[in-house]
Design a protein around this motif. Structure first.
Motif, short mmCIF file in Angstrom:
data_model
loop_
_atom_site.label_atom_id
_atom_site.label_comp_id
_atom_site.label_asym_id
_atom_site.label_seq_id
_atom_site.Cartn_x
_atom_site.Cartn_y
_atom_site.Cartn_z
N THR A 1 57.85 51.09 4.25
CA THR A 1 57.92 50.20 5.40
C THR A 1 59.29 50.39 6.04
O THR A 1 60.08 51.24 5.61
N ASP A 2 59.58 49.56 7.03
CA ASP A 2 60.91 49.62 7.66
C ASP A 2 62.01 49.19 6.71
O ASP A 2 63.18 49.48 6.93
N PHE A 3 61.63 48.47 5.63
CA PHE A 3 62.65 47.89 4.77
C PHE A 3 62.61 48.37 3.32
O PHE A 3 63.43 47.96 2.51
N ALA A 4 61.66 49.22 2.97
CA ALA A 4 61.59 49.67 1.57
C ALA A 4 60.69 50.89 1.42
O ALA A 4 59.75 51.08 2.19
N GLN A 5 60.99 51.67 0.39
CA GLN A 5 60.13 52.77 -0.04
C GLN A 5 59.32 52.28 -1.24
O GLN A 5 59.85 51.60 -2.11
N ASN A 6 58.04 52.60 -1.26
CA ASN A 6 57.18 52.12 -2.34
C ASN A 6 57.69 52.60 -3.70
O ASN A 6 58.08 53.74 -3.87
N ILE A 7 57.70 51.67 -4.65
CA ILE A 7 58.16 52.00 -5.99
C ILE A 7 56.98 52.31 -6.92
O ILE A 7 57.17 52.74 -8.06
N TYR A 8 55.76 52.12 -6.41
CA TYR A 8 54.53 52.46 -7.14
C TYR A 8 54.53 51.89 -8.56
O TYR A 8 54.35 52.62 -9.53
N TRP A 9 54.68 50.55 -8.66
CA TRP A 9 54.50 49.95 -9.99
C TRP A 9 53.15 50.38 -10.54
O TRP A 9 53.03 50.80 -11.69
N VAL A 10 52.11 50.24 -9.71
CA VAL A 10 50.82 50.85 -10.01
C VAL A 10 50.37 51.58 -8.76
O VAL A 10 50.88 51.34 -7.67
N PHE A 11 49.42 52.49 -8.92
CA PHE A 11 48.86 53.19 -7.76
C PHE A 11 47.47 52.63 -7.51
O PHE A 11 46.52 52.91 -8.23
N GLY A 12 47.38 51.80 -6.47
CA GLY A 12 46.12 51.16 -6.14
C GLY A 12 45.36 51.91 -5.07
O GLY A 12 45.96 52.60 -4.23
N ILE A 13 44.06 51.80 -5.10
CA ILE A 13 43.22 52.32 -4.03
C ILE A 13 42.25 51.22 -3.62
O ILE A 13 41.85 50.39 -4.43
N VAL A 14 41.91 51.20 -2.33
CA VAL A 14 40.95 50.23 -1.81
C VAL A 14 39.79 51.01 -1.19
O VAL A 14 40.01 51.88 -0.33
N LEU A 15 38.58 50.73 -1.63
CA LEU A 15 37.40 51.41 -1.11
C LEU A 15 37.08 50.87 0.28
O LEU A 15 37.00 49.66 0.50
N LYS A 16 36.89 51.79 1.22
CA LYS A 16 36.53 51.38 2.57
C LYS A 16 35.09 50.87 2.60
O LYS A 16 34.30 51.11 1.69
N ASP A 17 34.75 50.21 3.69
CA ASP A 17 33.44 49.57 3.79
C ASP A 17 32.29 50.57 3.72
O ASP A 17 31.19 50.22 3.27
N GLU A 18 32.53 51.82 4.12
CA GLU A 18 31.44 52.79 4.12
C GLU A 18 31.07 53.28 2.72
O GLU A 18 30.01 53.89 2.52
N VAL A 19 31.93 53.03 1.75
CA VAL A 19 31.59 53.39 0.37
C VAL A 19 30.52 52.42 -0.13
O VAL A 19 30.71 51.20 -0.08
N PRO A 20 29.37 52.93 -0.64
CA PRO A 20 28.23 52.06 -0.93
C PRO A 20 28.29 51.32 -2.25
O PRO A 20 27.28 50.84 -2.74
N PHE A 21 29.48 51.22 -2.86
CA PHE A 21 29.64 50.45 -4.09
C PHE A 21 31.02 49.83 -4.11
O PHE A 21 31.89 50.20 -3.31
N ASP A 22 31.21 48.88 -5.02
CA ASP A 22 32.46 48.14 -5.05
C ASP A 22 33.42 48.70 -6.11
O ASP A 22 33.11 49.71 -6.78
N ALA A 23 34.57 48.04 -6.26
CA ALA A 23 35.60 48.54 -7.18
C ALA A 23 35.15 48.50 -8.62
O ALA A 23 35.52 49.37 -9.42
N GLU A 24 34.35 47.50 -8.97
CA GLU A 24 33.86 47.41 -10.35
C GLU A 24 32.99 48.62 -10.70
O GLU A 24 33.11 49.19 -11.78
N THR A 25 32.13 49.01 -9.77
CA THR A 25 31.29 50.19 -10.00
C THR A 25 32.16 51.45 -10.07
O THR A 25 31.92 52.33 -10.90
N MET A 26 33.15 51.53 -9.21
CA MET A 26 34.07 52.67 -9.24
C MET A 26 34.77 52.77 -10.59
O MET A 26 34.91 53.86 -11.17
N ALA A 27 35.20 51.63 -11.11
CA ALA A 27 35.86 51.61 -12.42
C ALA A 27 34.91 52.10 -13.51
O ALA A 27 35.32 52.86 -14.40
N ASN A 28 33.66 51.68 -13.45
CA ASN A 28 32.69 52.13 -14.45
C ASN A 28 32.43 53.63 -14.36
O ASN A 28 32.27 54.31 -15.38
N LYS A 29 32.38 54.15 -13.15
CA LYS A 29 32.18 55.59 -12.96
C LYS A 29 33.37 56.38 -13.51
O LYS A 29 33.20 57.43 -14.15
#
Length: 379
Positions: A281-309
């Protein structure tokens, strides 16, 4: 199995632990506790560090030391771990929620300012006493406008920097902004003591009260006599010894996390269907405590299904936080009735984080990215 998080413990950890055992100093009164408190406080630029048993109890003592009591309101993000809200509820207070910024995943500062004005200027009974700022997943909250609004309305700031070891906001350490700030040393943090936490402040009186609260509120002049109820939230010398060894490598760990984040970003940046963490951002560089991803709406399953896969490929993950207004325990208490926070709700259902521990290798990162691509391509 590629674990979601695995710490690095190949520095002076064994040496310092053996020193505790050889000297018999394994309790909370050992010398490593004071050393860890002083050294960690120095890295954050704070006058006092008070070591406690974990990050959640750090919030309990912080909220109490901040004077939050029955009926007092504390504004905080809807999207966070339950600990900030639980600490306020246990103190008799009322959490007031604000939705997230969809890009940084932190509290939406503009909505925060509006909520504060509504709470204070729109009520005859002005119960709002504090803001709990929670830095989420790797990027800090934009602090300047929060500091300004807190000063304008006389609100205390409790800064939850549990995930922000070594992170800065405009060059100033996270954890240095609150009247009281807290950190966690759980094994998935940049610095770990197994379990453990730290409360930090620059205020002499608050520091004295924090020490009393974590140690059963013994009267200074007579042990085992108590005028109020505290807790046994002390950190042991064994835990602090680990912390001292870990803290010696904080710069190495920060650099390693950022390299991992850059590699993940390079491997996944053109993959359709996922949103990646903002690199800066304008005030910080990401320190990546964890690396998260967010599934966009076009993906036909949710995060729980992604985790199981991913689990089918022996790849560990963790879900994103579940919003406070949807927590069953708070719903049973009658809190947040009818409230909606759509960004928090989406993050909770569409977000997860992938292996991010300090012991992760480049080869493992490449395998995780490869399997994510395969899963999303299959649909």
């Amino acid at each position: 199995m590629i674990p979601v998080n695995e710490p690095l413990l190949n520095g002076n950890e064994k040496k310092y632990l053996n020193e505790c055992i050889d000297t018999g100093w394994i309790s909370s009164e050992g010398p490593f506790v004071k050393k860890f408190e002083e050294q960690f406080a120095a890295t954050v630029g704070r006058k006092y560090g008070i070591a406690v048993a974990n990050g959640s109890v750090a919030l309990d003592v912080a909220v109490t030391a901040a004077g939050i009591g029955k009926g007092d309101e504390v504004i905080m993000p809807a999207f966070t771990i339950i600990s900030p809200a639980a600490s306020v509820v246990r103190a008799g207070g009322i959490p007031v929620l604000v939705d997230s910024d969809p890009i940084t995943w932190n509290i939406d500062v503009e909505k925060l300012k509006i909520k504060i004005e509504d709470e204070i200027e729109g009520k005859e009974n002005k119960n709002l006493k504090a803001i709990t700022v929670v830095h989420i997943y790797g990027l800090p909250v934009d602090m300047d406008p929060i500091l300004e609004v807190a000063d304008r309305y006389g609100l205390k700031i409790i800064e939850d920097a549990a995930e922000m070891h070594g992170q800065t906001y405009k060059g100033k350490p996270c954890g240095s902004f609150g009247d009281i700030s807290i950190f966690s040393f759980y094994p998935n943090k940049h610095i770990t003591t197994g379990e453990g936490g730290m409360v930090l402040t620059d205020d002499d009186g608050i520091a004295e009260r924090l020490r009393s609260l974590r140690n059963l509120c013994f009267l200074p002049q007579r042990r085992f006599v108590h005028e109020e109820l505290g807790w046994n939230f002390r950190m042991t010398n064994l835990q602090a010894a680990l912390g001292v060894a870990q803290l010696e490598r904080i710069d190495e760990f920060i650099a390693r996390k950022r390299r991992m984040g850059i590699l993940y970003t390079e491997l996944l940046k053109d993959v359709p269907g996922i949103e990646l963490p903002l690199a800066k951002t304008d005030f910080a560089q990401n320190i990546y405590w964890v690396f998260g991803i967010v599934l966009k709406d076009e993906v036909p399953f949710d995060a729980e299904t992604m985790a199981n896969k991913l689990a089918a490929y022996k790849i560990g993950t963790r879900p994103f936080f579940w919003p406070m207004h949807e927590q069953p325990v708070f719903q049973r208490m009658g809190l947040f009735n009818g409230e909606r926070y759509p960004v928090a709700e989406k993050l909770a259902r569409r977000g997860l984080y992938i292996p991010s521990g300090l012991a992760l290798t480049d080869q493992q990162i490449e395998k995780v990215a490869e399997k994510i691509k395969e899963i999303l391509k299959e649909g």
